[in-house]
Design an enzyme around this catalytic site. Structure first.
Site, PDB file in Angstrom:
ATOM      1  N   GLY A 113     -19.770  11.137 -14.406  1.00  0.00           N
ATOM      2  CA  GLY A 113     -20.990  10.662 -13.768  1.00  0.00           C
ATOM      3  C   GLY A 113     -20.880   9.299 -13.120  1.00  0.00           C
ATOM      4  O   GLY A 113     -21.834   8.826 -12.501  1.00  0.00           O
ATOM      5  N   LYS A 114     -19.719   8.630 -13.218  1.00  0.00           N
ATOM      6  CA  LYS A 114     -19.556   7.310 -12.614  1.00  0.00           C
ATOM      7  C   LYS A 114     -19.514   7.409 -11.082  1.00  0.00           C
ATOM      8  O   LYS A 114     -19.322   8.486 -10.505  1.00  0.00           O
ATOM      9  CB  LYS A 114     -18.277   6.658 -13.140  1.00  0.00           C
ATOM     10  CG  LYS A 114     -18.321   6.317 -14.627  1.00  0.00           C
ATOM     11  CD  LYS A 114     -19.354   5.247 -14.916  1.00  0.00           C
ATOM     12  CE  LYS A 114     -19.183   4.617 -16.284  1.00  0.00           C
ATOM     13  NZ  LYS A 114     -19.601   5.466 -17.414  1.00  0.00           N
ATOM     14  N   ASN A 115     -19.666   6.265 -10.411  1.00  0.00           N
ATOM     15  CA  ASN A 115     -19.623   6.259  -8.950  1.00  0.00           C
ATOM     16  C   ASN A 115     -18.327   6.870  -8.423  1.00  0.00           C
ATOM     17  O   ASN A 115     -18.313   7.506  -7.372  1.00  0.00           O
ATOM     18  CB  ASN A 115     -19.775   4.836  -8.428  1.00  0.00           C
ATOM     19  CG  ASN A 115     -21.157   4.270  -8.671  1.00  0.00           C
ATOM     20  OD1 ASN A 115     -21.816   4.607  -9.650  1.00  0.00           O
ATOM     21  ND2 ASN A 115     -21.609   3.402  -7.786  1.00  0.00           N
TER      22      ASN A 115
ATOM     23  N   TYR B 169     -15.397   8.383 -16.038  1.00  0.00           N
ATOM     24  CA  TYR B 169     -16.208   9.456 -16.613  1.00  0.00           C
ATOM     25  C   TYR B 169     -16.924  10.180 -15.472  1.00  0.00           C
ATOM     26  O   TYR B 169     -17.275   9.559 -14.461  1.00  0.00           O
ATOM     27  CB  TYR B 169     -17.215   8.847 -17.598  1.00  0.00           C
ATOM     28  CG  TYR B 169     -18.021   9.853 -18.374  1.00  0.00           C
ATOM     29  CD1 TYR B 169     -17.454  10.530 -19.448  1.00  0.00           C
ATOM     30  CD2 TYR B 169     -19.339  10.128 -18.036  1.00  0.00           C
ATOM     31  CE1 TYR B 169     -18.185  11.461 -20.164  1.00  0.00           C
ATOM     32  CE2 TYR B 169     -20.083  11.057 -18.751  1.00  0.00           C
ATOM     33  CZ  TYR B 169     -19.503  11.724 -19.802  1.00  0.00           C
ATOM     34  OH  TYR B 169     -20.227  12.650 -20.511  1.00  0.00           O
TER      35      TYR B 169
END
Length: 375
Positions: A184-186, A182
């Site tokens: 916004g993940k790292n 997704y």
């Protein structure tokens, strides 16, 4: 305004590389699966320390397929935690199995190994620990319990790209590891994406078929499958971004260290990095008894925050049928009342960190002081 996550800054730095990669997919027209996805599967699996990767269209799909590959189905139980995003429990229910919750360790926010044994029954099929906020669960005791009871272990590593447990990458310790990409993940796609990594070729082959309508090859549908394929453009984007993941991780860790230093005297509980591994700080979650007031004050100061998560799963209306009353998991319930995630992204500057920390120090009020001021 200090954003909670600044994807514009990340994409601005990679703009030309990303556009070139996307242009390559437009040229090849391999929009679903294809060479870019295959290359990313191989590279990310190697990064995690596993032999295989199965790219899918979301982290939820990754969990669903891993559970199906583990044989979870109606009448089975899957032991997990209630302090996580609802996708963890939803994926279990997609298979027809039942989520069985155990409480978290309040220091790490992850599955408490001491609580697991009592939750296992003859119907238990899978142990599903969640690596939360960028830190792994304590995997050695969980693996020992699972092996003793003949359970499959699936790691929900959606927030733990690159996290380490005693030198091993998140996702490589259990039988399968599930990741979300997704945005916004790292490691985030420009849209949705997910992957299961594993060293078990039979499970991998089953998941590859299940993600593509159960087809062994085109129009030869061996299983009743799903449309869970990863798009070629997302594979291309993730191939570019994976090259920067370690540098971004170290930048997150440096930002977390600044917060640790600047907030040492603030009236909030700071995240604890457990001795067993490397925390990659998907979020930097503090604890505050008067969270609502702190969040409102930070918003008024132009600082965005998040709450991960305001309700434990067993108290959500959607999961009321599981029958867990309030008080069933006190550590998870207290964490849900108290956690507040501060801005955290690789491009977070020292000046931004200092501004956030100064505002937290000024606004965070202990519960006793807040009550005293009212009376």
């Amino acid at each position: 305004m200090i954003p909670f996550v600044d994807l514009k800054a990340q994409h601005a730095a990679l703009r030309e590389e990303l556009l070139s990669a996307i242009g390559g997919v437009l040229q090849s027209c391999e929009f679903t699966l294809g060479r870019e996805v295959a290359a990313f599967e191989a590279s990310f699996a190697e990064y995690c320390g596993t032999r295989h990767g199965v790219g899918v269209n979301s982290g939820t799909s990754a969990l669903h397929l891993a559970l199906l590959a583990a044989g979870a189905g109606p009448g089975d139980e899957v032991v997990t935690v209630p302090f996580t995003f609802m996708a963890t429990a939803s994926a279990i229910q997609y298979t027809g199995a039942t989520p069985v919750f155990v409480d978290i360790d309040p220091r790490s926010f992850t599955m408490d190994p001491a609580a697991v044994e009592a939750a296992i029954t003859p119907r238990t099929k899978v142990l599903l620990p969640v690596h939360l906020f960028g830190q792994t669960a304590d995997m050695d005791p969980l693996m020992e319990i699972a092996r003793r009871h003949g359970l499959v272990v699936i790691e929900d590593a959606a927030q733990a790209h690159g996290a380490l447990y005693k030198g091993r990458r998140a996702g490589s310790i259990g039988d399968m590891g599930c990741f979300s990409f997704y945005p916004g993940k790292n490691l985030g796609a420009c849209g949705e994406g997910g992957m299961v990594v594993s060293n078990h070729p039979e499970a991998v082959q089953r998941m590859r078929m299940l993600r593509d309508w159960g087809a062994e090859r085109k129009y030869h549908h061996v299983l009743k499958g799903y449309n869970y394929r990863l798009e070629g453009i997302q594979g291309a984007v993730l191939n570019v971004k994976l090259r920067y993941l370690e540098a971004w991780t170290e930048a997150r860790r440096a930002a977390a260290a600044r917060y640790d230093r600047l907030l040492a005297q603030a009236d909030v509980g700071l995240p604890e990095a457990m001795a067993w591994g490397r925390h990659v700080y998907h979020v930097y979650a503090v604890r505050c008894a008067e969270r609502a007031a702190l969040q409102q004050g930070l918003a008024e100061a132009g600082i965005q925050t998040g709450i991960h998560y305001p309700f434990p799963i067993h108290l959500l209306q959607a999961f009321a049928d599981l029958g867990y009353p309030a008080g069933s998991f006190p550590h998870a319930e207290q964490a849900a009342r108290e956690v507040l995630s501060l801005p955290m992204f690789p491009e977070l500057t020292e000046a931004q960190s200092a501004e956030v920390a100064e505002a937290v120090r000024r606004l965070a009020v202990p519960a006793q002081a807040s009550l005293a001021s009212v009376t």
